[in-house]
Design an enzyme around this catalytic site. Sequence first.
Site, PDB file in Angstrom:
ATOM      1  CB  CYS A  86      -0.965  -0.034   1.180  1.00 43.72           C
ATOM      2  SG  CYS A  86      -2.385   1.066   0.988  1.00 43.72           S
ATOM      3  CG  HIS A 195      -3.310  -3.706   3.461  1.00 44.98           C
ATOM      4  ND1 HIS A 195      -2.304  -3.057   4.143  1.00 44.98           N
ATOM      5  CD2 HIS A 195      -4.014  -2.739   2.815  1.00 44.98           C
ATOM      6  CE1 HIS A 195      -2.395  -1.750   3.934  1.00 44.98           C
ATOM      7  NE2 HIS A 195      -3.427  -1.529   3.128  1.00 44.98           N
ATOM      8  CD  GLU A 197      -0.450  -5.627   5.723  1.00 44.79           C
ATOM      9  OE1 GLU A 197      -0.822  -4.446   5.854  1.00 44.79           O
ATOM     10  OE2 GLU A 197      -0.324  -6.184   4.610  1.00 44.79           O
TER      11      GLU A 197
END
Length: 228
Positions: A86, A195, A197
């Site tokens: 990002c 994302h 994660e």
Amino acid sequence: MKFAVIVFPGSNCDADMYHAIKDELGEEVDYVWHTEDNLDRYDGILLPGGFSYGDYLRSGALARFSTIMEQVVKAAEEGKPVLGICNGFQILLEAGLLPGAMRRNEQLSFICRNVKLKVENSQTPFTNLYTTGEVLSIPIAHGEGNYFCNDQTLAELKKENRILFTYHEENPNGSLENIAGIMNARGNVFGMMPHPERAVDALLGSEDGLKLFQSIVKSWRESHVVTA
């Protein structure tokens, strides 16, 4: 393998990244403040999402001049894996470590939801545990995720198979050719807007992002095996 999570003023996904590496991946990881001037002790460099320096001027434009970025460039030149997610992707673009630029979302509004991604290339240090064509569920959260590059760059990305993820079934931000993530020519720097994660545990709604981090470790270990 030991990772550095780079923290800029305004980063807000650094804790998510740290959790993914330490608690889900089980590898060593440190937070590294943007004023640090040495990354030699780390094997992998992670640039998290957020709003570095408030995203003034352009997203990532100010973070690109942080002291730590000289070391990020050095790490990339040494062949270490560098991942930007990002805002981290935006910083890699601004630093010239990846080609192209990021524009405002096509609808000029912030988007925060899960999207489907298609794996376009599974033969890389970042995707080797996926299969080409696999569809993933990964969240996005950005206002400037509309990737753009010129025709020559796009042709090079396609020819060299450096587009690793594309948006599947829908293009949430107007990104050129549905591009969600690209890699450098050397194959050790990767940036993506979604994302992973935040998709490393079933409790979060998806585990599809964990393989990305596992792929990095697998590739690193294979290249650092010592044989008698």
